[in-house]
Design a protein around this motif. Structure first.
Motif, PDB file in Angstrom:
ATOM      1  N   GLY A 153     -57.169  36.273  66.824  1.00  0.00           N
ATOM      2  CA  GLY A 153     -56.377  35.707  67.907  1.00  0.00           C
ATOM      3  C   GLY A 153     -57.045  34.576  68.672  1.00  0.00           C
ATOM      4  O   GLY A 153     -56.365  33.819  69.359  1.00  0.00           O
ATOM      5  N   TRP A 154     -58.391  34.447  68.558  1.00  0.00           N
ATOM      6  CA  TRP A 154     -59.085  33.423  69.343  1.00  0.00           C
ATOM      7  C   TRP A 154     -59.018  32.070  68.651  1.00  0.00           C
ATOM      8  O   TRP A 154     -59.301  31.944  67.463  1.00  0.00           O
ATOM      9  N   ASN A 155     -58.642  31.037  69.423  1.00  0.00           N
ATOM     10  CA  ASN A 155     -58.563  29.668  68.907  1.00  0.00           C
ATOM     11  C   ASN A 155     -59.703  28.867  69.524  1.00  0.00           C
ATOM     12  O   ASN A 155     -59.701  28.586  70.725  1.00  0.00           O
ATOM     13  N   ASN A 156     -60.675  28.483  68.706  1.00  0.00           N
ATOM     14  CA  ASN A 156     -61.839  27.762  69.220  1.00  0.00           C
ATOM     15  C   ASN A 156     -61.486  26.370  69.735  1.00  0.00           C
ATOM     16  O   ASN A 156     -62.154  25.849  70.632  1.00  0.00           O
ATOM     17  N   SER A 157     -60.455  25.757  69.182  1.00  0.00           N
ATOM     18  CA  SER A 157     -60.102  24.399  69.606  1.00  0.00           C
ATOM     19  C   SER A 157     -59.448  24.375  70.978  1.00  0.00           C
ATOM     20  O   SER A 157     -59.570  23.388  71.712  1.00  0.00           O
ATOM     21  N   THR A 158     -58.751  25.463  71.356  1.00  0.00           N
ATOM     22  CA  THR A 158     -58.085  25.511  72.662  1.00  0.00           C
ATOM     23  C   THR A 158     -58.768  26.466  73.635  1.00  0.00           C
ATOM     24  O   THR A 158     -58.402  26.504  74.812  1.00  0.00           O
ATOM     25  N   GLN A 160     -58.463  29.693  73.763  1.00  0.00           N
ATOM     26  CA  GLN A 160     -57.447  30.642  74.213  1.00  0.00           C
ATOM     27  C   GLN A 160     -57.319  31.785  73.208  1.00  0.00           C
ATOM     28  O   GLN A 160     -57.611  31.633  72.018  1.00  0.00           O
ATOM     29  N   TYR A 161     -56.863  32.937  73.719  1.00  0.00           N
ATOM     30  CA  TYR A 161     -56.587  34.080  72.859  1.00  0.00           C
ATOM     31  C   TYR A 161     -55.078  34.251  72.756  1.00  0.00           C
ATOM     32  O   TYR A 161     -54.381  34.323  73.774  1.00  0.00           O
ATOM     33  N   LYS A 162     -54.560  34.340  71.531  1.00  0.00           N
ATOM     34  CA  LYS A 162     -53.131  34.494  71.288  1.00  0.00           C
ATOM     35  C   LYS A 162     -52.800  35.969  71.088  1.00  0.00           C
ATOM     36  O   LYS A 162     -53.318  36.609  70.166  1.00  0.00           O
ATOM     37  N   VAL A 163     -51.964  36.512  71.951  1.00  0.00           N
ATOM     38  CA  VAL A 163     -51.603  37.932  71.885  1.00  0.00           C
ATOM     39  C   VAL A 163     -50.869  38.218  70.576  1.00  0.00           C
ATOM     40  O   VAL A 163     -49.880  37.551  70.251  1.00  0.00           O
ATOM     41  N   PRO A 164     -51.342  39.196  69.780  1.00  0.00           N
ATOM     42  CA  PRO A 164     -50.787  39.415  68.432  1.00  0.00           C
ATOM     43  C   PRO A 164     -49.443  40.130  68.391  1.00  0.00           C
ATOM     44  O   PRO A 164     -48.722  40.020  67.406  1.00  0.00           O
ATOM     45  N   SER A 165     -49.095  40.881  69.442  1.00  0.00           N
ATOM     46  CA  SER A 165     -47.807  41.598  69.451  1.00  0.00           C
ATOM     47  C   SER A 165     -47.494  42.044  70.875  1.00  0.00           C
ATOM     48  O   SER A 165     -48.391  42.148  71.716  1.00  0.00           O
ATOM     49  N   THR A 166     -46.236  42.308  71.120  1.00  0.00           N
ATOM     50  CA  THR A 166     -45.814  42.765  72.439  1.00  0.00           C
ATOM     51  C   THR A 166     -46.362  44.164  72.704  1.00  0.00           C
ATOM     52  O   THR A 166     -46.346  45.023  71.817  1.00  0.00           O
ATOM     53  N   GLY A 167     -46.854  44.394  73.921  1.00  0.00           N
ATOM     54  CA  GLY A 167     -47.395  45.704  74.251  1.00  0.00           C
ATOM     55  C   GLY A 167     -48.227  45.661  75.515  1.00  0.00           C
ATOM     56  O   GLY A 167     -48.209  44.680  76.269  1.00  0.00           O
ATOM     57  N   ILE A 168     -48.986  46.721  75.737  1.00  0.00           N
ATOM     58  CA  ILE A 168     -49.843  46.842  76.913  1.00  0.00           C
ATOM     59  C   ILE A 168     -51.283  46.555  76.513  1.00  0.00           C
ATOM     60  O   ILE A 168     -51.800  47.142  75.554  1.00  0.00           O
ATOM     61  N   TYR A 169     -51.940  45.667  77.254  1.00  0.00           N
ATOM     62  CA  TYR A 169     -53.298  45.252  76.948  1.00  0.00           C
ATOM     63  C   TYR A 169     -54.189  45.401  78.180  1.00  0.00           C
ATOM     64  O   TYR A 169     -53.718  45.291  79.312  1.00  0.00           O
ATOM     65  N   PHE A 192     -55.854  33.909  82.893  1.00  0.00           N
ATOM     66  CA  PHE A 192     -54.563  33.231  82.913  1.00  0.00           C
ATOM     67  C   PHE A 192     -53.716  33.616  81.706  1.00  0.00           C
ATOM     68  O   PHE A 192     -54.230  33.774  80.589  1.00  0.00           O
ATOM     69  N   LYS A 193     -52.413  33.732  81.940  1.00  0.00           N
ATOM     70  CA  LYS A 193     -51.422  33.790  80.862  1.00  0.00           C
ATOM     71  C   LYS A 193     -50.671  32.470  80.916  1.00  0.00           C
ATOM     72  O   LYS A 193     -49.895  32.225  81.830  1.00  0.00           O
ATOM     73  N   GLY A 194     -50.940  31.617  79.949  1.00  0.00           N
ATOM     74  CA  GLY A 194     -50.403  30.262  80.026  1.00  0.00           C
ATOM     75  C   GLY A 194     -51.037  29.544  81.204  1.00  0.00           C
ATOM     76  O   GLY A 194     -52.251  29.411  81.295  1.00  0.00           O
ATOM     77  N   THR A 195     -50.213  29.102  82.152  1.00  0.00           N
ATOM     78  CA  THR A 195     -50.719  28.437  83.356  1.00  0.00           C
ATOM     79  C   THR A 195     -50.671  29.351  84.576  1.00  0.00           C
ATOM     80  O   THR A 195     -50.968  28.909  85.689  1.00  0.00           O
ATOM     81  N   THR A 196     -50.305  30.612  84.371  1.00  0.00           N
ATOM     82  CA  THR A 196     -50.183  31.562  85.481  1.00  0.00           C
ATOM     83  C   THR A 196     -51.406  32.455  85.567  1.00  0.00           C
ATOM     84  O   THR A 196     -51.803  33.077  84.582  1.00  0.00           O
ATOM     85  N   SER A 197     -51.996  32.518  86.761  1.00  0.00           N
ATOM     86  CA  SER A 197     -53.141  33.395  86.973  1.00  0.00           C
ATOM     87  C   SER A 197     -52.650  34.838  87.121  1.00  0.00           C
ATOM     88  O   SER A 197     -51.870  35.150  88.021  1.00  0.00           O
ATOM     89  N   ASP A 226     -48.290  35.253  73.724  1.00  0.00           N
ATOM     90  CA  ASP A 226     -48.812  34.823  75.026  1.00  0.00           C
ATOM     91  C   ASP A 226     -50.222  34.267  74.821  1.00  0.00           C
ATOM     92  O   ASP A 226     -51.016  34.814  74.046  1.00  0.00           O
ATOM     93  N   LEU A 227     -50.548  33.189  75.549  1.00  0.00           N
ATOM     94  CA  LEU A 227     -51.855  32.554  75.417  1.00  0.00           C
ATOM     95  C   LEU A 227     -52.709  32.883  76.633  1.00  0.00           C
ATOM     96  O   LEU A 227     -52.328  32.596  77.772  1.00  0.00           O
ATOM     97  N   MET A 228     -53.876  33.474  76.376  1.00  0.00           N
ATOM     98  CA  MET A 228     -54.762  33.934  77.445  1.00  0.00           C
ATOM     99  C   MET A 228     -55.977  33.008  77.555  1.00  0.00           C
ATOM    100  O   MET A 228     -56.598  32.649  76.556  1.00  0.00           O
ATOM    101  N   THR A 229     -56.302  32.637  78.804  1.00  0.00           N
ATOM    102  CA  THR A 229     -57.450  31.777  79.082  1.00  0.00           C
ATOM    103  C   THR A 229     -58.327  32.439  80.139  1.00  0.00           C
ATOM    104  O   THR A 229     -57.815  33.063  81.076  1.00  0.00           O
ATOM    105  N   PHE A 230     -59.642  32.290  79.990  1.00  0.00           N
ATOM    106  CA  PHE A 230     -60.602  32.894  80.917  1.00  0.00           C
ATOM    107  C   PHE A 230     -61.355  31.764  81.637  1.00  0.00           C
ATOM    108  O   PHE A 230     -61.949  30.899  80.987  1.00  0.00           O
ATOM    109  N   LYS A 231     -61.324  31.787  82.976  1.00  0.00           N
ATOM    110  CA  LYS A 231     -61.928  30.705  83.751  1.00  0.00           C
ATOM    111  C   LYS A 231     -62.902  31.245  84.798  1.00  0.00           C
ATOM    112  O   LYS A 231     -62.761  32.386  85.248  1.00  0.00           O
TER     113      LYS A 231
END
Length: 252
Positions: A153-158, A160-169, A192-197, A226-231
């Protein structure tokens, strides 16, 4: 013609008398009662459905110990799994453990399953902190820092982590930061999920060893892709991450 039949019959009797049978070749294995030889075919066992592990009438009546087949039913709550199954000497069916069946058991029991883990190493110094107008820095990871990524799920170029399926994480973001001036301050970490903290946490400095320790843990309902970002951010200038961890768990 009769002599050929006789020779074939005698050969077959010789194999039978040695309690051995070979299908697909003439290469007998001394330790095998039955041998199948093929370069492009395999043995197929019957496909049956187990609904109760102690049922001695269905799908087989009075099963003998060791009888084997492929079970097509899955009921993790009752310890029934798809896969190779056999009737044991304890008068119940046993199912071959697989990675998929293990995941099913964990999900049914609502045990969080680790799907991503990274050991964060030292990062570059960030020259301007929030007190000086600096903005949050997105955490980047090198391939060697990623310990485990079950769904890639991790994209080194962006970063970000891409959520693999709908559910609770559950997301866990922990860091240890330093500051060149050792002049105090406050850390902030956000997920962040997308641009939302989704969640943030603050940390304070330890003047004795010039370290700032911050931990963010949050459980969230997520949607496929969903795309997850850590800041991270620090009030003082010239700060950097010295070490840290990111762990992502999936509940179901």
């Amino acid at each position: 013609m009769k002599s050929k039949i006789l020779i074939l019959f005698l050969g077959l009797m010789a194999i039978i008398s040695n309690a051995q049978m070979v299908i697909g070749s003439t290469n007998v294995s001394q330790s095998a009662i039955l041998k199948l030889d093929s370069n492009n075919k395999a043995l197929r066992v019957p496909s049956l459905s187990v609904t109760d592990n102690i049922d001695a009438t269905n799908p087989i009546t009075s099963p003998a110990t060791g009888v084997m087949f492929y079970n097509t039913n899955s009921n993790t709550a009752n310890d029934i799994m798809k896969g190779i199954t056999y009737w044991g000497s304890d008068s119940k069916y046993h199912h071959q453990a697989t990675a998929a069946s293990t995941d099913d058991i964990i999900a049914t029991a609502n045990i969080p399953l680790l799907i991503f883990s990274a050991a964060v190493g030292q990062k570059a110094t960030v020259p301007t902190g929030s007190a000086g107008g600096g903005s949050a820095t997105t955490l980047t990871l090198t391939p060697t820092e990623i310990i485990f990524d079950k769904y890639a799920g991790w994209n080194n170029s962006t970063s970000q982590y891409k959520v693999p399926s709908t559910g609770i994480y559950m997301f866990e973001f922990i860091t240890e930061m330093s500051n060149i001036g050792n002049n105090g301050g406050t850390t902030v970490q956000e997920i962040f999920k997308g641009t939302t903290s989704l969640v943030s946490a603050f940390g304070r400095d330890n003047a004795i060893n010039n370290r700032m320790y911050t931990t963010v843990i949050s459980t969230q309902n997520m949607t496929l892709s969903d795309l997850m970002t850590f800041k991270y951010l620090y009030t003082a200038n010239n700060y950097r991450i010295e070490s840290g961890t990111i762990n992502i768990y999936k509940y179901q």
